[in-house]
Scaffold this active site. Structure first.
Site, PDB file in Angstrom:
ATOM      1  N   ASP A  49      -2.811   2.634   4.986  1.00 59.49           N
ATOM      2  CA  ASP A  49      -3.617   3.818   5.331  1.00 59.49           C
ATOM      3  C   ASP A  49      -3.660   4.011   6.849  1.00 59.49           C
ATOM      4  O   ASP A  49      -4.188   5.010   7.335  1.00 59.49           O
ATOM      5  CB  ASP A  49      -5.027   3.733   4.717  1.00 59.49           C
ATOM      6  CG  ASP A  49      -5.819   2.546   5.206  1.00 59.49           C
ATOM      7  OD1 ASP A  49      -5.247   1.682   5.908  1.00 59.49           O
ATOM      8  OD2 ASP A  49      -7.029   2.472   4.895  1.00 59.49           O
ATOM      9  N   SER A  50      -3.051   3.083   7.606  1.00 59.16           N
ATOM     10  CA  SER A  50      -2.826   3.313   9.040  1.00 59.16           C
ATOM     11  C   SER A  50      -2.005   4.579   9.252  1.00 59.16           C
ATOM     12  O   SER A  50      -1.955   5.107  10.367  1.00 59.16           O
ATOM     13  CB  SER A  50      -2.127   2.097   9.665  1.00 59.16           C
ATOM     14  OG  SER A  50      -1.017   1.707   8.879  1.00 59.16           O
ATOM     15  N   ASP A  88      -1.524   1.248   0.020  1.00 53.40           N
ATOM     16  CA  ASP A  88      -2.958   1.075   0.280  1.00 53.40           C
ATOM     17  C   ASP A  88      -3.787   2.069  -0.521  1.00 53.40           C
ATOM     18  O   ASP A  88      -3.436   3.255  -0.611  1.00 53.40           O
ATOM     19  CB  ASP A  88      -3.246   1.361   1.760  1.00 53.40           C
ATOM     20  CG  ASP A  88      -3.492   0.109   2.563  1.00 53.40           C
ATOM     21  OD1 ASP A  88      -3.722  -0.961   1.969  1.00 53.40           O
ATOM     22  OD2 ASP A  88      -3.466   0.214   3.803  1.00 53.40           O
ATOM     23  N   LYS A 118      -2.906  -2.213  -2.494  1.00 55.49           N
ATOM     24  CA  LYS A 118      -3.716  -3.082  -1.625  1.00 55.49           C
ATOM     25  C   LYS A 118      -5.078  -2.439  -1.439  1.00 55.49           C
ATOM     26  O   LYS A 118      -5.167  -1.208  -1.302  1.00 55.49           O
ATOM     27  CB  LYS A 118      -3.035  -3.292  -0.267  1.00 55.49           C
ATOM     28  CG  LYS A 118      -3.890  -4.157   0.680  1.00 55.49           C
ATOM     29  CD  LYS A 118      -3.113  -4.635   1.889  1.00 55.49           C
ATOM     30  CE  LYS A 118      -2.985  -3.625   3.005  1.00 55.49           C
ATOM     31  NZ  LYS A 118      -4.279  -3.146   3.548  1.00 55.49           N
ATOM     32  N   GLU A 186      -6.560 -10.119   8.488  1.00 53.33           N
ATOM     33  CA  GLU A 186      -6.427  -9.328   9.716  1.00 53.33           C
ATOM     34  C   GLU A 186      -7.437  -9.778  10.766  1.00 53.33           C
ATOM     35  O   GLU A 186      -8.640  -9.879  10.496  1.00 53.33           O
ATOM     36  CB  GLU A 186      -6.619  -7.827   9.411  1.00 53.33           C
ATOM     37  CG  GLU A 186      -6.485  -6.976  10.679  1.00 53.33           C
ATOM     38  CD  GLU A 186      -6.297  -5.489  10.444  1.00 53.33           C
ATOM     39  OE1 GLU A 186      -6.177  -5.064   9.282  1.00 53.33           O
ATOM     40  OE2 GLU A 186      -6.276  -4.745  11.452  1.00 53.33           O
TER      41      GLU A 186
HETATM   42  O1  KIV Z   1      -3.010   0.127   6.871  1.00 56.00           O
HETATM   43  C1  KIV Z   1      -2.300  -0.786   7.294  1.00 56.00           C
HETATM   44  O2  KIV Z   1      -1.290  -0.565   7.965  1.00 56.00           O
HETATM   45  C2  KIV Z   1      -2.672  -2.155   6.964  1.00 56.00           C
HETATM   46  C3  KIV Z   1      -1.949  -3.246   7.677  1.00 56.00           C
HETATM   47  C4  KIV Z   1      -2.435  -3.318   9.059  1.00 56.00           C
HETATM   48  C5  KIV Z   1      -2.062  -4.543   6.976  1.00 56.00           C
HETATM   49  O3  KIV Z   1      -3.548  -2.371   6.192  1.00 56.00           O
END
Ligand code: KIV
Length: 277
Positions: A49-50, A88, A118, A186
């Site tokens: 979700d980044s 995610d 995730k 993290e």
């Molecule tokens: O959203 C994301 O990119 C993540 C990673 C930083 C593990 O959750």
């Protein structure tokens, strides 16, 4: 039998079986060309979700929607031939309870073909993880700094320093007991990450954690030097794509203004060239 060797994409069970073995390699990807770039090197690719921050310019991950995850998930899925796809679950798509989580996780799997989802959270998410994993949805957990919780955590600080380490350890044990096949750690102290890695039977995937984790993940735009608004301490830049792209664009603009682009090799004559016999 075909002369081309069959490529076997890892499954969540394969990732689980890598506990204590060769380090698991992972990066995020959000677009088709970047997914093609990272596919062969990775064991799994995460549509994180980044995406909200690095691709859509949002100030945090909180504004990311299910539709965004599905669209980016589909673009990445079409590119992957070697690595497993994990997507995610965005903020608000699973926290109400196991049924809501199941509905949205099933949608991600159905519409993208991802192998696993995730979600963020520890002890408080154990019931949801148990519900999903007992209903055919492989779950990767995420504890330590959980960016969807910045408003309750008070920001992006390191989690689990000193006595607070017990809380993060309890979170990692809870998600492992609940059936997660791997857990992202993290921004936790390295000694805590090593302790968790030794204490639980599922692979730990570190980001700002320790080289002793069972695997590592980075946000691809960070490590390529494509996202340059800020650089967390745990990011190593392996490339300078933003600067390289900017230089290329400036050169293009200069050549257009000087009428040196397009050059003769980029333009067409009125007569089609004769075909070689
Ligand atoms: O959203 C994301 O990119 C993540 C990673 C930083 C593990 O959750």
């Amino acid at each position: 039998m075909s002369a081309t060797a069959q490529i076997r994409v890892p499954t969540p069970q394969d990732i689980l079986a890598r506990k204590g073995g060769d380090p698991i390699v992972s990066l995020t990807a959000y677009t088709h060309p970047i997914a093609e770039m990272v596919d062969e090197a990775c064991d799994f690719v995460l549509v994180g979700d980044s995406v909200g921050m690095v691709i859509h310019g949002l100030p945090s991950t909180l504004g990311v929607t299910m539709d965004m995850m599905v669209m980016h998930g589909q673009a990445v899925a079409r590119a992957l031939k070697h690595s497993m796809l994990v997507i995610d679950m965005p903020f608000g798509s699973y926290e109400e309870g196991p049924e809501q989580a199941f509905r949205n996780a099933a949608r991600l799997m159905r519409e993208t073909g991802c192998a696993a989802v995730k979600l963020e959270g520890g002890v408080e998410m154990a019931e949801t993880i148990r519900f999903l994993t007992s209903r055919s949805i492989p779950v990767m957990a995420h504890v330590g700094l959980t960016p969807q919780a910045i408003n309750t955590l008070g920001g992006y600080a390191v989690q689990g320093r000193g006595e607070d380490g017990d809380r993060v350890m309890a979170d990692a044990k809870a998600v492992s007991d609940a059936g997660a096949f791997a857990v992202v750690l993290e921004k936790v102290p390295a000694n805590l990450a090593d302790g968790i890695t030794a204490a639980i039977p599922i692979p730990t995937i570190g980001i700002g954690a320790s080289a002793g984790c069972d695997g590592q993940i980075l946000v691809v735009d960070d490590m390529l030097g494509l996202f340059t608004k800020f650089k967390p301490k745990f990011v190593k830049r392996y490339g300078t794509l933003f600067d390289d792209g900017k230089a290329a664009v400036e050169q293009y603009a200069k050549e257009v203004r000087a009428r040196s682009f397009p050059a003769p090799e980029h333009i067409f004559a009125d007569q089609a060239p004769e075909k070689k016999k």
